[in-house]
Design a protein around this motif. Structure first.
Motif, PDB file in Angstrom:
ATOM      1  N   ILE A  21      -3.259  -6.811 -16.154  1.00 23.52           N
ATOM      2  CA  ILE A  21      -2.566  -5.827 -16.646  1.00 23.52           C
ATOM      3  C   ILE A  21      -2.272  -4.656 -15.517  1.00 23.52           C
ATOM      4  O   ILE A  21      -1.217  -4.213 -15.511  1.00 23.52           O
ATOM      5  N   THR A  22      -3.386  -4.364 -14.716  1.00 25.08           N
ATOM      6  CA  THR A  22      -3.269  -3.446 -13.724  1.00 25.08           C
ATOM      7  C   THR A  22      -2.391  -3.710 -12.814  1.00 25.08           C
ATOM      8  O   THR A  22      -1.450  -3.081 -12.526  1.00 25.08           O
ATOM      9  N   ASP A  23      -2.278  -5.085 -12.164  1.00 25.83           N
ATOM     10  CA  ASP A  23      -1.123  -5.393 -11.209  1.00 25.83           C
ATOM     11  C   ASP A  23       0.299  -5.471 -12.001  1.00 25.83           C
ATOM     12  O   ASP A  23       1.124  -4.999 -11.387  1.00 25.83           O
ATOM     13  N   TYR A  24       0.322  -5.898 -13.117  1.00 25.56           N
ATOM     14  CA  TYR A  24       1.504  -5.890 -13.758  1.00 25.56           C
ATOM     15  C   TYR A  24       2.359  -4.353 -13.809  1.00 25.56           C
ATOM     16  O   TYR A  24       3.303  -4.126 -13.611  1.00 25.56           O
ATOM     17  N   VAL A  25       1.049  -3.420 -14.245  1.00 29.40           N
ATOM     18  CA  VAL A  25       1.725  -2.045 -14.307  1.00 29.40           C
ATOM     19  C   VAL A  25       2.180  -1.410 -13.073  1.00 29.40           C
ATOM     20  O   VAL A  25       3.007  -0.711 -12.774  1.00 29.40           O
ATOM     21  N   ARG A  26       1.304  -1.784 -12.262  1.00 32.17           N
ATOM     22  CA  ARG A  26       1.762  -1.530 -10.672  1.00 32.17           C
ATOM     23  C   ARG A  26       3.132  -2.062 -10.186  1.00 32.17           C
ATOM     24  O   ARG A  26       3.942  -1.306  -9.627  1.00 32.17           O
ATOM     25  N   VAL A  27       3.391  -3.080 -10.469  1.00 34.13           N
ATOM     26  CA  VAL A  27       4.609  -3.962 -10.102  1.00 34.13           C
ATOM     27  C   VAL A  27       5.867  -3.562 -10.831  1.00 34.13           C
ATOM     28  O   VAL A  27       6.727  -3.000 -10.248  1.00 34.13           O
ATOM     29  N   THR A  28       5.592  -3.147 -12.265  1.00 39.33           N
ATOM     30  CA  THR A  28       6.687  -2.541 -12.966  1.00 39.33           C
ATOM     31  C   THR A  28       7.119  -1.087 -12.314  1.00 39.33           C
ATOM     32  O   THR A  28       8.105  -0.628 -12.685  1.00 39.33           O
ATOM     33  N   HIS A  29       6.054  -0.331 -11.628  1.00 43.02           N
ATOM     34  CA  HIS A  29       6.235   0.903 -11.195  1.00 43.02           C
ATOM     35  C   HIS A  29       6.638   0.922  -9.647  1.00 43.02           C
ATOM     36  O   HIS A  29       6.500   1.932  -9.063  1.00 43.02           O
ATOM     37  N   ASP A  30       7.219  -0.349  -9.235  1.00 40.58           N
ATOM     38  CA  ASP A  30       7.563  -0.321  -7.833  1.00 40.58           C
ATOM     39  C   ASP A  30       6.453  -0.257  -6.918  1.00 40.58           C
ATOM     40  O   ASP A  30       6.527   0.384  -5.711  1.00 40.58           O
ATOM     41  N   LYS A  31       5.340  -0.504  -6.970  1.00 39.67           N
ATOM     42  CA  LYS A  31       4.102  -0.727  -6.126  1.00 39.67           C
ATOM     43  C   LYS A  31       3.598  -2.092  -6.105  1.00 39.67           C
ATOM     44  O   LYS A  31       3.879  -3.009  -6.803  1.00 39.67           O
ATOM     45  N   THR A  32       3.115  -2.483  -5.068  1.00 38.22           N
ATOM     46  CA  THR A  32       2.545  -3.797  -4.791  1.00 38.22           C
ATOM     47  C   THR A  32       1.286  -4.087  -5.602  1.00 38.22           C
ATOM     48  O   THR A  32       0.279  -2.894  -5.792  1.00 38.22           O
ATOM     49  N   PRO A  33       0.934  -5.144  -6.013  1.00 38.38           N
ATOM     50  CA  PRO A  33      -0.417  -5.222  -6.908  1.00 38.38           C
ATOM     51  C   PRO A  33      -1.575  -4.952  -6.183  1.00 38.38           C
ATOM     52  O   PRO A  33      -1.613  -5.449  -4.870  1.00 38.38           O
ATOM     53  N   LEU A  34      -2.714  -4.579  -6.773  1.00 36.93           N
ATOM     54  CA  LEU A  34      -3.897  -4.589  -6.024  1.00 36.93           C
ATOM     55  C   LEU A  34      -4.639  -5.773  -5.790  1.00 36.93           C
ATOM     56  O   LEU A  34      -5.431  -6.004  -4.763  1.00 36.93           O
ATOM     57  N   PHE A  35      -4.800  -6.509  -6.729  1.00 40.21           N
ATOM     58  CA  PHE A  35      -5.707  -7.876  -6.953  1.00 40.21           C
ATOM     59  C   PHE A  35      -4.948  -8.981  -6.782  1.00 40.21           C
ATOM     60  O   PHE A  35      -5.400 -10.243  -7.307  1.00 40.21           O
ATOM     61  N   CYS A  36      -4.033  -9.060  -5.734  1.00 45.41           N
ATOM     62  CA  CYS A  36      -3.482 -10.429  -5.463  1.00 45.41           C
ATOM     63  C   CYS A  36      -3.420 -10.629  -3.729  1.00 45.41           C
ATOM     64  O   CYS A  36      -3.421  -9.531  -3.183  1.00 45.41           O
ATOM     65  N   LEU A  37      -3.307 -11.677  -3.348  1.00 43.60           N
ATOM     66  CA  LEU A  37      -3.227 -12.073  -2.258  1.00 43.60           C
ATOM     67  C   LEU A  37      -1.639 -12.001  -1.850  1.00 43.60           C
ATOM     68  O   LEU A  37      -1.040 -12.802  -2.618  1.00 43.60           O
ATOM     69  N   GLU A  38      -1.348 -11.492  -0.619  1.00 43.39           N
ATOM     70  CA  GLU A  38       0.024 -11.377  -0.226  1.00 43.39           C
ATOM     71  C   GLU A  38       0.296 -12.591   0.604  1.00 43.39           C
ATOM     72  O   GLU A  38      -0.132 -12.948   1.436  1.00 43.39           O
ATOM     73  N   ASP A  39       1.555 -13.206   0.239  1.00 45.46           N
ATOM     74  CA  ASP A  39       2.373 -14.448   1.267  1.00 45.46           C
ATOM     75  C   ASP A  39       3.523 -13.649   1.589  1.00 45.46           C
ATOM     76  O   ASP A  39       4.639 -13.791   1.067  1.00 45.46           O
ATOM     77  N   GLU A  40       3.477 -12.903   2.947  1.00 50.38           N
ATOM     78  CA  GLU A  40       4.525 -12.166   3.562  1.00 50.38           C
ATOM     79  C   GLU A  40       5.866 -12.988   3.532  1.00 50.38           C
ATOM     80  O   GLU A  40       6.948 -12.622   3.864  1.00 50.38           O
ATOM     81  N   ALA A  41       5.647 -14.396   3.938  1.00 53.10           N
ATOM     82  CA  ALA A  41       6.799 -15.179   4.214  1.00 53.10           C
ATOM     83  C   ALA A  41       7.806 -15.420   3.183  1.00 53.10           C
ATOM     84  O   ALA A  41       8.978 -15.586   3.367  1.00 53.10           O
ATOM     85  N   HIS A  42       7.182 -15.420   1.787  1.00 52.20           N
ATOM     86  CA  HIS A  42       7.903 -15.583   0.746  1.00 52.20           C
ATOM     87  C   HIS A  42       7.998 -14.344  -0.236  1.00 52.20           C
ATOM     88  O   HIS A  42       8.567 -14.677  -1.507  1.00 52.20           O
ATOM     89  N   ALA A  43       7.536 -13.258  -0.021  1.00 49.04           N
ATOM     90  CA  ALA A  43       7.359 -12.004  -0.630  1.00 49.04           C
ATOM     91  C   ALA A  43       6.540 -12.393  -2.049  1.00 49.04           C
ATOM     92  O   ALA A  43       7.074 -11.944  -3.173  1.00 49.04           O
ATOM     93  N   ARG A  44       5.816 -13.254  -1.900  1.00 56.21           N
ATOM     94  CA  ARG A  44       4.864 -13.531  -3.310  1.00 56.21           C
ATOM     95  C   ARG A  44       3.422 -13.013  -3.322  1.00 56.21           C
ATOM     96  O   ARG A  44       2.668 -12.789  -2.246  1.00 56.21           O
TER      97      ARG A  44
END
Length: 80
Positions: A21-44
Motif C-alpha cells: 500500500i505504501t508503494d502504491y500510494v507513492r507511485v500514484t503520486h508520481d514518486k518511485t516505490p520505496l520497497f521495490c528493486l529497480e530494473d532500470e533497463a525496463h523501468a520496472r
C-alpha cells in the motif's frame, strides 16, 4: 503453538499489505516505490509479490504506471 503460527502469519500479511500500500500510494503520486528493486533497463520495480512498470511518458511527460499483483495486472494508466 497454532496460535503463535496464526499470529506470525497475520503479522506477515499485515506487513506485506503495508509495504504494498505504501508503494502504491507513492507511485500514484508520481514518486518511485520505496520497497521495490529497480530494473532500470525496463523501468520496472519488483516488490514481494507485486510489481510496477512506471515511467514518464516521452510524448506527454505524464507519469504512467501499471500495477501487478502476482503477475496479474490490477491498474494501468498507460496511454497510446
Amino acid at each position: 503453538m497454532k496460535k503463535v503460527i496464526l499470529i506470525a502469519m497475520t503479522g506477515f500479511l499485515c506487513l506485506w499489505a503495508g509495504l504494498g500500500i505504501t508503494d502504491y500510494v507513492r507511485v500514484t503520486h508520481d514518486k518511485t516505490p520505496l520497497f521495490c528493486l529497480e530494473d532500470e533497463a525496463h523501468a520496472r520495480y519488483y516488490g514481494l509479490g507485486y510489481m510496477y512498470d512506471a515511467y514518464n511518458n516521452p510524448v506527454t511527460g505524464n507519469f504512467e504506471y501499471a500495477f501487478y499483483i502476482f503477475g496479474q495486472m490490477i491498474v494501468c494508466t498507460f496511454t497510446n
